[in-house]
Design a protein around this motif. Structure first.
Motif, PDB file in Angstrom:
ATOM      1  N   GLU A  83       0.841  -1.193   0.000  1.00  0.00           N
ATOM      2  CA  GLU A  83       0.000   0.000   0.000  1.00  0.00           C
ATOM      3  C   GLU A  83       0.875   1.241   0.000  1.00  0.00           C
ATOM      4  O   GLU A  83       1.971   1.243   0.566  1.00  0.00           O
ATOM      5  CB  GLU A  83      -0.928   0.026   1.223  1.00  0.00           C
ATOM      6  N   GLN A  84       0.358   2.314  -0.607  1.00  0.00           N
ATOM      7  CA  GLN A  84       1.105   3.574  -0.690  1.00  0.00           C
ATOM      8  C   GLN A  84       0.339   4.686   0.018  1.00  0.00           C
ATOM      9  O   GLN A  84      -0.878   4.812  -0.143  1.00  0.00           O
ATOM     10  CB  GLN A  84       1.346   3.966  -2.138  1.00  0.00           C
ATOM     11  N   LEU A  85       1.070   5.501   0.794  1.00  0.00           N
ATOM     12  CA  LEU A  85       0.483   6.651   1.480  1.00  0.00           C
ATOM     13  C   LEU A  85       0.318   7.788   0.474  1.00  0.00           C
ATOM     14  O   LEU A  85       1.295   8.298  -0.072  1.00  0.00           O
ATOM     15  CB  LEU A  85       1.379   7.077   2.635  1.00  0.00           C
ATOM     16  N   LEU A  86      -0.921   8.206   0.237  1.00  0.00           N
ATOM     17  CA  LEU A  86      -1.208   9.233  -0.759  1.00  0.00           C
ATOM     18  C   LEU A  86      -1.342  10.629  -0.171  1.00  0.00           C
ATOM     19  O   LEU A  86      -1.099  11.622  -0.848  1.00  0.00           O
ATOM     20  CB  LEU A  86      -2.512   8.894  -1.498  1.00  0.00           C
ATOM     21  N   GLY A  87      -1.755  10.714   1.083  1.00  0.00           N
ATOM     22  CA  GLY A  87      -1.949  12.015   1.706  1.00  0.00           C
ATOM     23  C   GLY A  87      -1.924  11.902   3.211  1.00  0.00           C
ATOM     24  O   GLY A  87      -2.320  10.872   3.776  1.00  0.00           O
ATOM     25  N   LEU A  88      -1.438  12.961   3.872  1.00  0.00           N
ATOM     26  CA  LEU A  88      -1.356  12.970   5.334  1.00  0.00           C
ATOM     27  C   LEU A  88      -1.498  14.408   5.805  1.00  0.00           C
ATOM     28  O   LEU A  88      -0.723  15.268   5.396  1.00  0.00           O
ATOM     29  CB  LEU A  88      -0.019  12.397   5.806  1.00  0.00           C
ATOM     30  N   SER A  89      -2.497  14.678   6.636  1.00  0.00           N
ATOM     31  CA  SER A  89      -2.722  16.032   7.148  1.00  0.00           C
ATOM     32  C   SER A  89      -2.804  15.995   8.661  1.00  0.00           C
ATOM     33  O   SER A  89      -3.720  15.386   9.234  1.00  0.00           O
ATOM     34  CB  SER A  89      -4.022  16.616   6.580  1.00  0.00           C
ATOM     35  N   ASP A  90      -1.841  16.666   9.309  1.00  0.00           N
ATOM     36  CA  ASP A  90      -1.850  16.724  10.772  1.00  0.00           C
ATOM     37  C   ASP A  90      -2.823  17.770  11.285  1.00  0.00           C
ATOM     38  O   ASP A  90      -3.144  17.777  12.473  1.00  0.00           O
ATOM     39  CB  ASP A  90      -0.440  17.025  11.294  1.00  0.00           C
ATOM     40  N   THR A  91      -3.274  18.682  10.433  1.00  0.00           N
ATOM     41  CA  THR A  91      -4.264  19.666  10.863  1.00  0.00           C
ATOM     42  C   THR A  91      -5.679  19.110  10.751  1.00  0.00           C
ATOM     43  O   THR A  91      -6.545  19.432  11.559  1.00  0.00           O
ATOM     44  CB  THR A  91      -4.153  20.954  10.035  1.00  0.00           C
ATOM     45  N   GLU A  92      -5.905  18.253   9.750  1.00  0.00           N
ATOM     46  CA  GLU A  92      -7.226  17.642   9.577  1.00  0.00           C
ATOM     47  C   GLU A  92      -7.310  16.253  10.202  1.00  0.00           C
ATOM     48  O   GLU A  92      -8.386  15.655  10.208  1.00  0.00           O
ATOM     49  CB  GLU A  92      -7.566  17.537   8.090  1.00  0.00           C
ATOM     50  N   TYR A  93      -6.190  15.728  10.710  1.00  0.00           N
ATOM     51  CA  TYR A  93      -6.133  14.356  11.248  1.00  0.00           C
ATOM     52  C   TYR A  93      -6.683  13.385  10.198  1.00  0.00           C
ATOM     53  O   TYR A  93      -7.616  12.613  10.458  1.00  0.00           O
ATOM     54  CB  TYR A  93      -6.922  14.239  12.554  1.00  0.00           C
ATOM     55  N   LYS A  94      -6.052  13.381   9.045  1.00  0.00           N
ATOM     56  CA  LYS A  94      -6.589  12.613   7.924  1.00  0.00           C
ATOM     57  C   LYS A  94      -5.453  11.980   7.134  1.00  0.00           C
ATOM     58  O   LYS A  94      -4.425  12.623   6.893  1.00  0.00           O
ATOM     59  CB  LYS A  94      -7.398  13.545   7.019  1.00  0.00           C
ATOM     60  N   SER A  95      -5.627  10.725   6.731  1.00  0.00           N
ATOM     61  CA  SER A  95      -4.662  10.067   5.859  1.00  0.00           C
ATOM     62  C   SER A  95      -5.404   9.286   4.779  1.00  0.00           C
ATOM     63  O   SER A  95      -6.504   8.784   5.007  1.00  0.00           O
ATOM     64  CB  SER A  95      -3.746   9.126   6.649  1.00  0.00           C
ATOM     65  N   THR A  96      -4.801   9.215   3.606  1.00  0.00           N
ATOM     66  CA  THR A  96      -5.374   8.489   2.475  1.00  0.00           C
ATOM     67  C   THR A  96      -4.311   7.575   1.897  1.00  0.00           C
ATOM     68  O   THR A  96      -3.143   7.962   1.790  1.00  0.00           O
ATOM     69  CB  THR A  96      -5.863   9.468   1.388  1.00  0.00           C
ATOM     70  N   TYR A  97      -4.715   6.364   1.544  1.00  0.00           N
ATOM     71  CA  TYR A  97      -3.752   5.407   1.002  1.00  0.00           C
ATOM     72  C   TYR A  97      -4.449   4.519  -0.023  1.00  0.00           C
ATOM     73  O   TYR A  97      -5.687   4.479  -0.127  1.00  0.00           O
ATOM     74  CB  TYR A  97      -3.128   4.567   2.120  1.00  0.00           C
ATOM     75  N   CYS A  98      -3.665   3.791  -0.811  1.00  0.00           N
ATOM     76  CA  CYS A  98      -4.217   2.909  -1.832  1.00  0.00           C
ATOM     77  C   CYS A  98      -3.435   1.604  -1.866  1.00  0.00           C
ATOM     78  O   CYS A  98      -2.304   1.526  -1.374  1.00  0.00           O
ATOM     79  CB  CYS A  98      -4.180   3.571  -3.209  1.00  0.00           C
ATOM     80  N   ILE A  99      -4.038   0.579  -2.439  1.00  0.00           N
ATOM     81  CA  ILE A  99      -3.349  -0.696  -2.660  1.00  0.00           C
ATOM     82  C   ILE A  99      -2.662  -0.648  -4.021  1.00  0.00           C
ATOM     83  O   ILE A  99      -3.280  -0.336  -5.045  1.00  0.00           O
ATOM     84  CB  ILE A  99      -4.339  -1.877  -2.601  1.00  0.00           C
ATOM     85  N   LEU A 100      -1.371  -0.945  -4.009  1.00  0.00           N
ATOM     86  CA  LEU A 100      -0.620  -1.040  -5.258  1.00  0.00           C
ATOM     87  C   LEU A 100      -0.712  -2.434  -5.847  1.00  0.00           C
ATOM     88  O   LEU A 100      -0.875  -2.604  -7.061  1.00  0.00           O
ATOM     89  CB  LEU A 100       0.850  -0.677  -5.016  1.00  0.00           C
ATOM     90  N   GLU A 101      -0.567  -3.439  -5.003  1.00  0.00           N
ATOM     91  CA  GLU A 101      -0.722  -4.826  -5.434  1.00  0.00           C
ATOM     92  C   GLU A 101      -1.042  -5.684  -4.221  1.00  0.00           C
ATOM     93  O   GLU A 101      -0.663  -5.356  -3.089  1.00  0.00           O
ATOM     94  CB  GLU A 101       0.530  -5.336  -6.145  1.00  0.00           C
ATOM     95  N   ALA A 102      -1.778  -6.769  -4.449  1.00  0.00           N
ATOM     96  CA  ALA A 102      -2.189  -7.627  -3.341  1.00  0.00           C
ATOM     97  C   ALA A 102      -2.600  -8.994  -3.868  1.00  0.00           C
ATOM     98  O   ALA A 102      -3.044  -9.130  -5.018  1.00  0.00           O
ATOM     99  CB  ALA A 102      -3.357  -6.994  -2.576  1.00  0.00           C
ATOM    100  N   THR A 103      -2.449 -10.005  -3.020  1.00  0.00           N
ATOM    101  CA  THR A 103      -2.955 -11.331  -3.360  1.00  0.00           C
ATOM    102  C   THR A 103      -4.455 -11.426  -3.097  1.00  0.00           C
ATOM    103  O   THR A 103      -5.114 -12.358  -3.562  1.00  0.00           O
ATOM    104  CB  THR A 103      -2.221 -12.406  -2.535  1.00  0.00           C
ATOM    105  N   VAL A 104      -4.997 -10.462  -2.348  1.00  0.00           N
ATOM    106  CA  VAL A 104      -6.441 -10.345  -2.168  1.00  0.00           C
ATOM    107  C   VAL A 104      -6.996  -9.584  -3.376  1.00  0.00           C
ATOM    108  O   VAL A 104      -6.449  -8.544  -3.741  1.00  0.00           O
ATOM    109  CB  VAL A 104      -6.778  -9.583  -0.867  1.00  0.00           C
ATOM    110  N   PRO A 105      -8.077 -10.049  -4.001  1.00  0.00           N
ATOM    111  CA  PRO A 105      -8.558  -9.416  -5.248  1.00  0.00           C
ATOM    112  C   PRO A 105      -9.332  -8.122  -5.019  1.00  0.00           C
ATOM    113  O   PRO A 105     -10.517  -8.011  -5.350  1.00  0.00           O
ATOM    114  CB  PRO A 105      -9.442 -10.504  -5.870  1.00  0.00           C
ATOM    115  N   LEU A 106      -8.649  -7.132  -4.474  1.00  0.00           N
ATOM    116  CA  LEU A 106      -9.238  -5.804  -4.300  1.00  0.00           C
ATOM    117  C   LEU A 106      -8.585  -4.878  -5.321  1.00  0.00           C
ATOM    118  O   LEU A 106      -7.401  -4.559  -5.205  1.00  0.00           O
ATOM    119  CB  LEU A 106      -9.000  -5.276  -2.884  1.00  0.00           C
TER     120      LEU A 106
END
Length: 486
Positions: free
Chosen positions: A65-88
């Motif tokens: 998984e890759q970290l796409l965004g991180l905000s310490d003022t909004e207390y928010k993080s966004t991430y995505c799956i790059l590759e996985a053995t689970v079919p997501l």
């Protein structure tokens, strides 16, 4: 078909404590039962946007998984799956925290969207909703309820070692030749402190005042100069929950001591750097930018039509004031010591530039704008009479420095003649709390990103050449900001 999973929960812990765990992109193997082991690829900091975590689940599946965004003022993080053995497929998730007004608790919102193979939509939806999110809420509650020794981040593992560094030490007050680079030992960070490997150190005229011995109470000898620097957190002391090793930070500290390669700093004086602000720019901008912010917003109350007189308009603070005030539609008049500096001041938004190497400027100010509403004065002794003559009625005169010598006692009756007001501010009273510092720093970073403030023009010196940097600053030949690099 695109699936969406949304789950929320209330965690019985302060938001800072919950965020301390969740902002670490590599902490989930410590608190989530489904994760077997995790690592950040290429040794990058776990809070750096773009970093990739590679982990194994206890059922044998593997995910990157890759970290796409991180905000310490909004207390928010966004991430995505790059590759996985689970079919997501096309999996993107966001974690958002908000404080709960009823008690010191935290609302945690977790949502994601993804594609699933035909016929497996419900299975994968339930796996994410129950096996990942709802189980994660329960696991974090259990983790945070564990004894403090268990809840302490692994990032503090190296916080007990004394380290060796270099510092520029002042053994006696005097000229730049008194500055000497020597080896030193840095103890582990104490409670509430962060230890920072400094990459860039800001040089300010205030450092020269201290070096000359004008404020011996602030710098007992032997001492180390410097009020600001930027670098990377190495480790943290007890009670620090908002900074982690690898974080890129800058600080503005009321106690001198920045002319070092490594330093322990109270966390309350530290701010995290945005991705697009490098350490040299931060060291060049933080103190000067925060100063410009409170001068314009709090003391000058600059608005369209304000007639602002800025001395040393091509310098570090002066150029920021000119640029920011011109965006506020003020009429900016600046003084400089040479034609070369006049060109710089004009490029930063100064509408009227006065070349006054002899500190005579009042007549020109009156001619350009009929007198000043606000004066920002770093001249000191040499500018007193001219400032009084350049001021219009009800002008506010802000004494910010004393490059030409200490300001003499000011006769209040001379202010009465034009109903003038006078102030002698100290930046640290305008960043007295971590929240104030963060808010002002954020305004500086936003202004820089928006092009309101120009990228700093930096003159770089090695840390061991701090004396040369001081000579350059005292010569009045420098423009922009001076930075020591380690």
């Amino acid at each position: 078909m695109l699936q969406k999973v949304v789950r929320s929960a209330v965690i019985d812990a302060p938001i800072a404590r919950v965020w301390q765990v969740l902002r670490d992109f590599n902490s989930h193997d410590q608190w989530h039962d489904v994760v077997e082991a995790s690592r950040i690829e290429h040794g990058e900091p776990s809070s750096r946007v773009g970093c990739v975590r590679s982990f194994t689940l206890k059922d044998g599946n593997r995910i990157r998984e890759q970290l796409l965004g991180l905000s310490d003022t909004e207390y928010k993080s966004t991430y995505c799956i790059l590759e996985a053995t689970v079919p997501l497929k096309r999996y993107v998730a966001t974690v958002t925290l908000k404080p709960v007004t009823d008690g010191d608790r935290t609302f945690w919102h977790w949502e994601s969207t993804f594609e699933a193979p035909p016929g497996r939509e419900r299975e994968l939806h339930d796996m994410v909703a129950q096996g990942v999110y709802e189980a994660g809420f329960a696991n974090l509650r259990k983790y945070l309820a564990a004894p403090a020794t268990h809840a302490t981040p692994v990032a503090r593992a190296g916080a007990h070692a004394t380290a060796t560094g270099r510092e520029v030490r002042l053994a006696r007050y005097g000229g730049p030749e008194e500055l000497e680079a020597v080896d030193m030992q840095v103890p582990p960070p104490g409670p509430g402190e962060v230890r920072i490997a400094q990459r860039a150190v800001g040089v300010n005229f205030f450092d020269i005042y201290l070096r000359r011995g004008w404020m011996p109470g602030l710098l007992p000898l032997p001492g180390v100069l410097g009020m600001e620097a930027a670098g990377t957190v190495v480790d943290v002391g007890a009670g620090v929950g908002n900074f982690f090793p690898g974080d890129r930070v800058a600080y503005l500290c009321p106690q001198p001591g920045a002319y070092r390669t490594l330093r322990n700093v109270p966390a309350q004086h530290v701010v995290r750097l945005p991705q697009d602000v490098d350490e040299e720019a931060a060291a060049a901008l933080l103190l000067k930018g925060v100063t410009a912010d409170y001068l314009l917003r709090d003391l000058g109350r600059v608005r369209p039509g304000t007639r602002l007189l800025v001395h040393a308009a091509a310098g570090g603070v002066g150029s920021l004031l000119c640029a920011w005030a011109s965006r506020l539609q003020a009429t900016v008049v600046g003084t400089v010591s040479s034609e070369a500096k006049a060109r710089i001041a004009r490029s930063h938004g100064c509408a009227h530039v006065i070349v006054a190497p002899d500190y005579r400027f009042a007549q020109a100010v009156q001619a350009h704008c009929g007198g000043a509403d606000v004066i920002v004065d770093g001249l000191g002794a040499a500018g007193v009479e001219e400032n009084l003559a350049a001021a219009d009625r009800r002008c506010h005169w802000i004494s910010l420095g004393q490059a030409s010598g200490p300001l003499p006692p000011l006769d209040a009756d001379r202010l009465v003649a034009k109903s003038l007001t006078f102030s002698r501010p100290v930046v640290f009273d305008y960043v007295a709390t971590p929240r104030e510092l963060q808010e002002r720093a954020d305004r500086v970073w936003r202004a820089l990103a928006a092009g309101v403030l120009p990228p700093p023009e930096i003159e770089r010196f090695a840390l061991s050449a701090a004396g040369q940097a001081h000579r350059r600053l005292e010569s009045r030949a420098s423009t922009g900001s001076l930075v020591l690099v380690t």
